[in-house]
Write a protein that holds these residues in place. Structure first.
Motif, mmCIF file in Angstrom:
data_model
loop_
_atom_site.group_PDB
_atom_site.id
_atom_site.type_symbol
_atom_site.label_atom_id
_atom_site.label_comp_id
_atom_site.label_asym_id
_atom_site.label_seq_id
_atom_site.Cartn_x
_atom_site.Cartn_y
_atom_site.Cartn_z
ATOM 1 N N LEU A 106 -20.002 -1.070 46.576
ATOM 2 C CA LEU A 106 -20.694 -2.279 46.145
ATOM 3 C C LEU A 106 -20.264 -3.477 46.986
ATOM 4 N N LYS A 107 -21.227 -4.314 47.309
ATOM 5 C CA LYS A 107 -20.945 -5.563 48.024
ATOM 6 C C LYS A 107 -21.099 -6.724 47.044
ATOM 7 N N ASN A 108 -20.020 -7.455 46.827
ATOM 8 C CA ASN A 108 -20.038 -8.562 45.867
ATOM 9 C C ASN A 108 -19.382 -9.794 46.475
ATOM 10 N N ASN A 109 -19.744 -10.945 45.942
ATOM 11 C CA ASN A 109 -19.096 -12.174 46.396
ATOM 12 C C ASN A 109 -17.874 -12.472 45.529
ATOM 13 N N LYS A 110 -17.199 -13.573 45.786
ATOM 14 C CA LYS A 110 -15.957 -13.891 45.089
ATOM 15 C C LYS A 110 -16.169 -14.096 43.592
ATOM 16 N N PHE A 111 -17.322 -14.642 43.219
ATOM 17 C CA PHE A 111 -17.560 -14.882 41.794
ATOM 18 C C PHE A 111 -17.805 -13.581 41.040
ATOM 19 N N THR A 112 -18.576 -12.697 41.640
ATOM 20 C CA THR A 112 -18.982 -11.484 40.921
ATOM 21 C C THR A 112 -18.001 -10.329 41.062
ATOM 22 N N GLU A 113 -17.131 -10.344 42.068
ATOM 23 C CA GLU A 113 -16.257 -9.210 42.345
ATOM 24 C C GLU A 113 -15.454 -8.739 41.127
ATOM 25 N N PRO A 114 -14.820 -9.640 40.332
ATOM 26 C CA PRO A 114 -14.034 -9.155 39.182
ATOM 27 C C PRO A 114 -14.850 -8.342 38.182
ATOM 28 N N PHE A 115 -16.149 -8.633 38.079
ATOM 29 C CA PHE A 115 -16.986 -7.939 37.090
ATOM 30 C C PHE A 115 -17.377 -6.536 37.537
ATOM 31 N N SER A 116 -17.012 -6.170 38.769
ATOM 32 C CA SER A 116 -17.330 -4.815 39.230
ATOM 33 C C SER A 116 -16.589 -3.766 38.407
ATOM 34 N N MET A 117 -15.472 -4.160 37.755
ATOM 35 C CA MET A 117 -14.752 -3.206 36.921
ATOM 36 C C MET A 117 -15.607 -2.761 35.739
ATOM 37 N N PHE A 118 -16.465 -3.639 35.221
ATOM 38 C CA PHE A 118 -17.363 -3.258 34.134
ATOM 39 C C PHE A 118 -18.407 -2.258 34.632
ATOM 40 N N VAL A 119 -18.890 -2.474 35.852
ATOM 41 C CA VAL A 119 -19.859 -1.542 36.434
ATOM 42 C C VAL A 119 -19.202 -0.183 36.650
ATOM 43 N N ASP A 120 -17.951 -0.191 37.127
ATOM 44 C CA ASP A 120 -17.233 1.072 37.328
ATOM 45 C C ASP A 120 -17.030 1.814 36.008
ATOM 46 N N MET A 121 -16.778 1.066 34.928
ATOM 47 C CA MET A 121 -16.594 1.688 33.618
ATOM 48 C C MET A 121 -17.851 2.433 33.191
ATOM 49 N N TYR A 122 -19.013 1.865 33.473
ATOM 50 C CA TYR A 122 -20.278 2.485 33.069
ATOM 51 C C TYR A 122 -20.695 3.576 34.052
ATOM 52 N N GLY A 123 -20.346 3.373 35.326
ATOM 53 C CA GLY A 123 -20.756 4.315 36.366
ATOM 54 C C GLY A 123 -21.454 3.587 37.498
ATOM 55 N N LEU A 124 -21.242 4.055 38.719
ATOM 56 C CA LEU A 124 -21.840 3.409 39.882
ATOM 57 C C LEU A 124 -23.331 3.743 39.983
ATOM 58 N N PRO A 125 -24.098 2.852 40.599
ATOM 59 C CA PRO A 125 -25.539 3.135 40.753
ATOM 60 C C PRO A 125 -25.776 4.201 41.809
ATOM 61 N N SER A 126 -26.992 4.697 41.854
ATOM 62 C CA SER A 126 -27.362 5.631 42.913
ATOM 63 C C SER A 126 -27.515 4.849 44.216
ATOM 64 N N TYR A 127 -27.550 5.577 45.337
ATOM 65 C CA TYR A 127 -27.583 4.909 46.647
ATOM 66 C C TYR A 127 -28.842 4.054 46.815
ATOM 67 N N ASN A 128 -29.948 4.518 46.275
ATOM 68 C CA ASN A 128 -31.200 3.762 46.390
ATOM 69 C C ASN A 128 -31.437 2.834 45.199
ATOM 70 N N GLY A 129 -30.431 2.694 44.354
ATOM 71 C CA GLY A 129 -30.562 1.807 43.197
ATOM 72 C C GLY A 129 -30.186 0.382 43.548
ATOM 73 N N ILE A 130 -29.797 -0.366 42.542
ATOM 74 C CA ILE A 130 -29.419 -1.765 42.756
ATOM 75 C C ILE A 130 -27.982 -1.964 42.293
ATOM 76 N N ASN A 131 -27.360 -2.973 42.844
ATOM 77 C CA ASN A 131 -26.017 -3.360 42.433
ATOM 78 C C ASN A 131 -26.142 -4.354 41.274
ATOM 79 N N PRO A 132 -25.779 -3.945 40.061
ATOM 80 C CA PRO A 132 -25.991 -4.820 38.897
ATOM 81 C C PRO A 132 -24.856 -5.813 38.658
ATOM 82 N N THR A 133 -23.873 -5.861 39.558
ATOM 83 C CA THR A 133 -22.687 -6.673 39.303
ATOM 84 C C THR A 133 -23.038 -8.146 39.118
ATOM 85 N N ALA A 134 -23.925 -8.677 39.958
ATOM 86 C CA ALA A 134 -24.292 -10.091 39.847
ATOM 87 C C ALA A 134 -24.949 -10.375 38.497
#
Length: 645
Positions: free
Chosen positions: A320-348
């Motif tokens: 996942l590519k995230n900026n400084k504001f959204t990066e900490p919230f990537s842990m919530f995305v990891d808890m649920y599961g990463l998206p597919s390669y052709n999906g979207i990054n929901p971190t923002a």
């Protein structure tokens, strides 16, 4: 804020260069290796390497030294031991282990003696009233003596046995025991021993090494204890000296062996045919140029880059590519599961909605700023993963606290400031606008649900999942139905007649029919013929109940967002209780009540609001557009923190 673009890497070369290539791959830090053994088989001619790792036994010995000593080996430069043979390293490690084991055995024996001597001291010190030599007492032929302790409750029962030929004498007492001895003629020894056993007499066996009377024995035993303690300390000092002297070399050997061990394990990922190897994996696309130059010095090695989805058997990993504001919230995305390669990054989306929802429910200027500071400190000093998130939601809570006019529970504190700005009434005064708060909560929920559905439509069309994107409950059909129903309800509340026949048929019934017939419609869009399995009755029944479940889902998901307003009111109500308590104590106690009340509310409400917001994210938002079935991008590297069991 997206998903890192990947490229499929195919590496081929002569087997003699395999280890060199693997070292380069682990050093670059950007190569995600896949198992090339899928290419193995009779048709392809590829085979796999099935080898035992030669570095495992030595690493196990080092791991045992680390576990026994409590010392952790660190990664250091190991050039000066790089060319030493494994047999030489084995002799060296075995020698160090032997030295350490000898010292450790001495320490263990000294500790065992210390335990024995301390137990003897404990026993002898309770028998100081005996003015006789232990050896002489135990040498009596016609009288037997028993040393030990008798429970206090049992001591009072000795009078029941006055007719028995024994005499009990105690010399010291504890809270629950009398310490002493009893004498009994040899002829009555068995009977009297049985009586004392029934009275729970705990017999003390004085060790053979105890000599003299209790006073003399105690002095000698204390000297033994001191000698034992000194022996243990000497062993520890000697043990530490050996480790300190050899630690640098041990760390260098560990670093070399761990690097070679992990790289050797990667050989199992390669496929072999004749004298050639084949490795496959992924790298971030932005690393392509630098990655290719790594193999310029290996003429026999060829590297081919392809699009990430070039091989249907290999699923591209996700970074996942995230900026400084959204990066900490990537842990919530990891808890649920990463998206597919052709999906979207929901971190923002998660970062914005989580921060917004938390702030709404936890609206207080003072408490929000305290949370923000606490989060920053937790991250700075403890590297606590939730720290940056706490900081962000704390600031959000402070912002909404300004809208509510609340500072540490004081709802009127900011009124003079607003009046000076010409604002005579805050529309979001919590306890004065309950209806507005609840309606606003539902409105926010509806907006988030609509955005989630739109995201699902876009990603579904992008990935050609037409059933979900066009005809599903989270597709265009569901969006039209849900939006039209809400628009009609709102219009009716304001006296606008929305539910006309044309409106109902086109915007409510037709979308429902599309959801009901989503499978045959999807086949039609794809230009394929739909074949009904199980017959018409099964088709109608299953789709009817699924559509009914969709309808219930719209209602429950919408009402679920009422909890936002509920927590807004709950937070305000708890602070009203704190202020009411403060008004009923003396002037001295008011600050204490306010301070501890705020701490309690911040802790309890912060935890509950955090959990409930995460629940909304996972169950009401993610479930509409997100599957979480991707695999993480894990570049190969040497893991110096991992022990070999």
């Amino acid at each position: 804020m997206s998903i890192e673009k990947m490229e499929l890497v195919n590496i081929a070369g002569l087997t003699k260069d395999l280890d060199t290539v693997l070292v380069k791959l682990s050093d670059c830090g950007c190569f995600h290796i896949e198992s090339a053994t899928k290419m193995a088989g009779k048709k392809t001619g590829f085979t796999t390497l099935k080898e035992e790792n030669p570095y495992t036994p030595l690493l196990k010995q080092l791991s045992e030294i680390s576990t026994q000593s409590g010392v952790k080996f660190t990664s250091v430069d190991y050039k000066d031991v790089e060319n030493e043979s494994l047999s030489k390293l084995e002799r060296y490690i075995r020698g160090i282990r032997k030295k350490l084991d000898i010292v450790k055995d001495k320490e263990t024996k000294a500790a065992e003696l210390l335990s024995v001597h301390e137990q003897a001291v404990y026993q002898v010190d309770h028998l100081q009233g005996i003015h006789a030599d232990f050896e002489q007492l135990f040498a009596c032929e016609h009288i037997k003596m028993r040393l030990g302790r008798l429970p206090v409750d049992s001591y009072s029962k000795l009078s029941y046995y006055d007719d028995k030929p024994f005499y009990f004498k105690y010399f010291s007492t504890e809270k629950e025991y009398y310490w002493g001895m009893y004498f009994v003629p040899v002829a009555y020894q068995e009977d009297v021993d049985g009586i004392f056993a029934d009275l729970y007499f705990e017999r003390t066996h004085i060790p053979d090494f105890v000599r003299g009377d209790p006073s003399e024995a105690s002095k000698e035993l204390h000297k033994m204890v001191e000698d034992d303690q000194k022996a243990i300390e000497d062993c520890k000092t000697q043990y530490d000296e050996i480790l300190n002297k050899e630690m640098d070399r041990l760390c260098r050997i560990f670093s070399r062996l761990k690097s070679q061990h992990d790289n050797f394990d990667l050989r199992n990922k390669a496929a072999i045919v004749n004298d050639k190897f084949y490795i496959v994996g992924f790298i971030p696309k932005r690393e392509s140029d630098s990655f290719l130059t790594m193999f310029d010095d290996l003429e026999s090695v060829s590297v081919v880059l392809q699009p990430a989805d070039a091989n249907g058997k290999l699923e591209p990993p996700i970074k996942l590519k995230n900026n400084k504001f959204t990066e900490p919230f990537s842990m919530f995305v990891d808890m649920y599961g990463l998206p597919s390669y052709n999906g979207i990054n929901p971190t923002a989306f998660v970062a914005v909605t989580y921060t917004l929802l938390f702030g709404i429910m936890f609206g207080d200027v003072g408490q929000g700023l305290v949370l923000a500071i606490a989060g920053a400190l937790l991250w700075k000093f403890k590297k606590f993963a939730l720290g940056p998130i706490i900081t962000r939601v704390g600031i959000s809570g402070a912002v909404f606290g300004l809208l509510y006019g609340s500072v540490f529970g004081y709802e009127e504190l900011l009124d003079p400031v607003y009046e000076s700005l010409g604002i005579t009434f805050l529309p979001f005064k919590v306890m004065h606008n309950v209806t507005t708060i609840l309606i606003g909560a539902i409105a926010i929920g509806v907006l988030i649900m609509i955005i989630s559905i739109l995201i699902n439509v876009v990603t579904g069309i992008k990935n050609k999942k037409y059933e979900e994107a066009l005809f599903g409950n989270n597709g265009i059909a569901g969006l039209v139905f849900f939006g039209s129903l809400l628009a009609g309800a709102v219009g009716t509340l304001f006296g606008v007649k929305m539910f006309t026949p044309v409106y109902v048929i086109c915007l409510i019934i037709l979308p429902l029919a599309a959801m009901f017939l989503r499978e045959p419609l999807t086949y039609w869009v794809r230009g394929k013929k739909f074949e009904m399995e199980g017959g018409m009755t099964d088709f109608i029944a299953s789709n009817f109940f699924e559509v009914f479940e969709f309808l219930l889902g719209y209602a429950t998901n919408t009402l679920s967002f009422v909890r936002i307003g509920g927590f807004v009111l709950s937070h305000a109500s708890m602070m009203l209780v704190v202020m009411a308590l403060a008004n009923h104590v003396s002037n001295v106690g008011v600050p204490l009540v306010v301070i501890f009340g705020n701490i309690f509310v911040m802790g309890l409400e912060g935890l509950l609001v955090g959990i409930q917001t995460l629940r909304l994210e996972f169950y009401e938002i993610f479930s509409r557009f997100y599957s979480g079935d991707g695999k993480p991008f894990t570049p190969v590297k040497i893991n110096y923190d991992e022990n070999i069991e």
